[in-house]
Design an enzyme around this catalytic site. Structure first.
Site, PDB file in Angstrom:
ATOM      1  N   ASP A   1     -26.591  41.069  37.769  1.00 27.05           N
ATOM      2  CA  ASP A   1     -26.745  40.066  36.713  1.00 27.05           C
ATOM      3  C   ASP A   1     -26.264  40.703  35.408  1.00 27.05           C
ATOM      4  O   ASP A   1     -26.054  41.918  35.319  1.00 27.05           O
ATOM      5  CB  ASP A   1     -28.185  39.560  36.616  1.00 27.05           C
ATOM      6  CG  ASP A   1     -28.254  38.184  35.932  1.00 27.05           C
ATOM      7  OD1 ASP A   1     -27.259  37.796  35.275  1.00 27.05           O
ATOM      8  OD2 ASP A   1     -29.282  37.499  36.039  1.00 27.05           O
TER       9      ASP A   1
HETATM   10  C1  BGC Z   1     -28.411  34.643  34.366  1.00 27.95           C
HETATM   11  C2  BGC Z   1     -27.615  34.312  35.602  1.00 27.95           C
HETATM   12  C3  BGC Z   1     -26.243  33.828  35.214  1.00 27.95           C
HETATM   13  C4  BGC Z   1     -25.567  34.908  34.392  1.00 27.95           C
HETATM   14  C5  BGC Z   1     -24.137  34.586  34.019  1.00 27.95           C
HETATM   15  C6  BGC Z   1     -27.651  35.501  33.396  1.00 27.95           C
HETATM   16  O1  BGC Z   1     -28.303  35.550  32.162  1.00 27.95           O
HETATM   17  O2  BGC Z   1     -29.624  35.269  34.739  1.00 27.95           O
HETATM   18  O3  BGC Z   1     -28.306  33.351  36.362  1.00 27.95           O
HETATM   19  O4  BGC Z   1     -25.501  33.486  36.341  1.00 27.95           O
HETATM   20  O5  BGC Z   1     -26.321  35.093  33.210  1.00 27.95           O
HETATM   21  O6  BGC Z   1     -24.064  33.636  33.040  1.00 27.95           O
END
Ligand code: BGC
Length: 702
Positions: free
Chosen positions: A261
């Site tokens: 993430d």
């Molecule tokens: C989130 C993810 C997301 C990623 C990309 C993160 O802050 O937890 O779910 O896919 O950002 O935007």
């Protein structure tokens, strides 16, 4: 030549820095665009994402693709985006689509999502979100498929099939995109419902409750998995060998790559898990992260770490091979990247409209209907329509919706006016309510559209009080105190406790943010043109004090029920898992198993008779649960293991059948082996988790 051989051939021709380039996921925005175009030409990024509106530079993604194709290796870059539950056409949030108990519907919806996203060069989406959640305070409960492992697993595989296609080769088609089930693992169990917080889950629960949906997604062919922000049992999940390499790659057999993430590698320093970013990079790469999302650590330190012998080249090669194989499966070398669409010109195709309305209808659960207040009688002459969702459009989309087009959404009040053309429908503006209500007291029915703003749920949006947002309860109560009959529609991102308003309303239609088709579906349900199709994929608590509350805890000690009670509130939910009324009534009877005894590798067929005993046709969602009566590890008191949605005309009845075999009867033991134990099993069938009939069968010890 197969993908593996082709990927190996490409790998052989790559320098170390080109390999590491593939392991970086970059972020583009308007400020860094020129630098990033240069970086793509140099093969410094394997993938990128953006949150920016590039409608003034429509060919941007094509330019980026061309830049990467012109790099020395010519490896195309992968554009990923958070297309979570819809791109232009928006489908219900995870909780809503789960309320459908309808995998075919989610497969169709996700196929449409893939088609719309890929038409803009988005060949990878960070979805589906598979975090089991049993704490509605957590804002991200909205994104997942609820509290149940089996339901989430079925929705998971259907979502992956919808996005990627059912056969591995389908992923190469222009209209298919790569899925990324997330956030591995246990993210939904964050302490206190506070996003990205610490998680403690026993091995038993981790393997049997949280792991199966990801396993189902991997079996369905998911080509990437995202690890989470949180720490689990003492380790950051995005830096744990056991979680990343052992669970995902070895146990799950991921045929693809793990992406972290956003920023989880650099976050290891703040976690005090590493002294600096260089050490964080070493840990993340060695424990199994193949692609680093936006912490920019791999690009800074990985090459040096390989030269110093701290990250073996074999680990780099493994990561790059995984990424290359997925890119080959995606046919990224030959994909067309079309210019961004002009969203102002977007029109809803009739297929998209039908699926989105149907999905929204099945995201809507009727929780109360006193004296058959719904559907609205055609004899009502005048109705007030009130509340924040009466005129809303975009708010129906819910959280994590970047590109949804809202000009195709007609406000529910306008749809009601069209459908109920013999009824006078007035908007009740609450600012002016005293004056209006004073004047028009002869109007005695109010449809109140309550709800949560999309920003009250989703990432970072946790709440401690599970009530409707401030002021709404007071408005509902004041209407009822003035003698109005209140029909309540709630549009929300989580189960909210409605105890305060329940005595004041005649009907409750609970709709998890339903997307583009929401207002039309709700109007159809209110007017009786369609059935309320949703069943709760999550328990609705009476009070926050009951959290975590879910339908199938292990503990149901009948010898000491008093111990489990609260002195001050009930221990029962407000509405239970699987619950949802219809406009007709069904009777479930005659449960039978085709054999009383089976061997461990055999299956048993369970049948029940379902009869529509009401006075109109309707849909039943028949649910099958089991209980492993005596087991070497304590099993939940009930576990969903099958469901079927059937339509029955008035007076009609049907036999519904479920098959229970090894997959349904087994569980992971402490060694991580999936086992079926001999002994008695109880099987329950009903229309929600509480109202069931049951019988028994035995698994023989051989
Ligand atoms: C989130 C993810 C997301 C990623 C990309 C993160 O802050 O937890 O779910 O896919 O950002 O935007």
């Amino acid at each position: 030549m197969g993908y593996e051989a082709k990927a190996r051939e490409i790998l052989k021709s790559m320098t170390l820095s080109e390999k590491i380039g593939q392991m970086n996921l970059g972020l583009i925005n308007k400020e860094n665009l020129n630098d990033m175009l240069e970086a793509f030409k140099q093969g410094k990024y394997g993938a990128y994402l953006t949150y920016e509106d590039f409608s003034d530079q429509r060919d941007i993604h094509n330019k980026i693709m061309e830049a990467s194709r012109k790099s020395r290796t010519g490896i195309p870059v992968l554009y990923g985006k958070d297309v979570i539950h819809g791109h232009f056409t928006v489908f219900p949030i995870g909780l809503g689509i789960a309320a459908s108990f309808n995998p075919e519907l989610i497969e169709k919806s996700f196929a449409l999502i893939a088609e719309e996203a890929s038409s803009e060069g988005i060949f990878w989406t960070f979805a589906p979100m598979l975090d089991i959640a049993r704490d509605p305070r957590w804002g991200r409960i909205a994104e997942g498929f609820g509290e149940d492992t089996y339901l989430t697993s079925r929705m998971a595989e259907a979502a992956v099939w919808g996005l990627q296609g059912r056969n591995p080769a389908d992923l190469g088609k222009q209209e298919k995109i790569l899925a990324c089930p997330k956030h591995f693992i246990g993210y939904g169990a964050v302490e206190g419902g506070r996003d990205a917080n610490t998680v403690e889950i026993s091995q038993h629960t981790l393997m049997n409750v949280y792991f199966p949906p990801f396993l189902a997604a991997m079996k369905a062919g998911a080509g990437s998995i995202m690890s989470g922000y949180h720490d689990l049992n003492g380790e950051p999940v995005s830096a744990s060998y056991n979680i990343l390499t052992h669970m995902i790659k070895e146990l799950g057999g991921l045929d693809g790559f793990i992406v972290s993430d956003s920023g989880t590698t650099s976050q290891l320093v703040k976690y005090r898990y590493s002294t600096d970013e260089k050490q964080a990079t070493e840990i993340a790469a060695n424990t199994g992260i193949d692609m680093d999302m936006c912490s920019f650590c791999f690009e800074k330190y990985l090459e040096k770490l390989v030269e110093e012998g701290k990250v073996p080249i074999e680990r780099i090669d493994d990561a790059v091979l995984r990424i290359l194989k997925v890119k080959l499966r995606l046919n990224l070398w030959n994909r067309e990247v079309e210019p961004l669409k002009d969203k102002n010109k977007f029109t809803l195709s009739s297929e998209a409209k039908n699926i989105s309305v149907e999905a929204a209808r099945q995201a809507s659960a009727l929780l109360m209907n006193k004296e058959s207040s719904l559907p609205l009688s055609k004899d009502i002459k005048k109705i007030y329509v009130a509340g924040p969702y009466a005129k809303a459009r975009r708010e129906y989309f819910g959280c994590w919706c970047l590109d949804g087009v809202d000009h195709v959404v007609e406000p529910v009040i306008d749809i009601l006016k069209r459908k109920l053309d013999n009824t006078e429908i007035r908007h009740l503006d609450y600012f002016l309510s005293e004056r209006i209500l004073g004047k028009d007291d002869y109007i005695d029915t109010v449809v109140y559209f309550a709800g949560e703003d999309p920003d009250r749920s989703g990432e970072r949006n946790n709440i401690a009080n599970l009530r409707l947002p401030e002021g709404q309860e007071e408005q509902i109560i004041s209407l009822s105190n003035r003698g109005k009959k209140v029909i309540l529609v709630v549009v929300a991102g989580r189960p909210l406790s409605l105890v305060r308003v329940i005595p004041h309303v005649s009907a409750i239609l609970y709709v998890f943010h339903p997307g583009t088709g929401g207002p039309e579906a709700i109007a159809q349900i209110l007017t009786g043109e369609a059935e309320p199709g949703g069943r709760l994929p999550v328990t609705v608590p009476v009070s926050e004090g009951q959290i975590p509350i879910y339908y199938n805890p292990i503990q149901v000690r009948s010898d000491r029920p008093e111990h489990l009670k609260y002195n001050d509130i009930t221990d029962k939910p407000l509405y239970c898992f699987g619950y949802g009324l219809t406009y007709t009534d069904f009777k479930v009877s005659d449960i039978k198993v085709d054999r009383n005894e089976i061997k461990k590798n055999e299956s048993v067929r369970v049948t029940v008779n379902i009869e529509n005993v009401g006075d109109r046709s309707g849909e039943a969602v028949v649910q099958c649960y089991i209980n492993d009566c005596v087991s070497s590890l304590l099993r939940p008191c009930k576990e969903l293991k099958g469901f079927k949605r059937i339509t029955l005309g008035k007076g009609e009845s049907k036999i519904v059948e479920f098959t229970l075999g090894e997959e349904e009867l087994g569980f992971f033991d402490h060694k991580g082996d999936f086992i079926v134990e001999p002994g008695s099993f109880r099987v329950f069938v009903g229309l929600d988790c509480e109202n069931t009939i049951d019988t028994y069968f035995t698994v023989l010890d051989e």
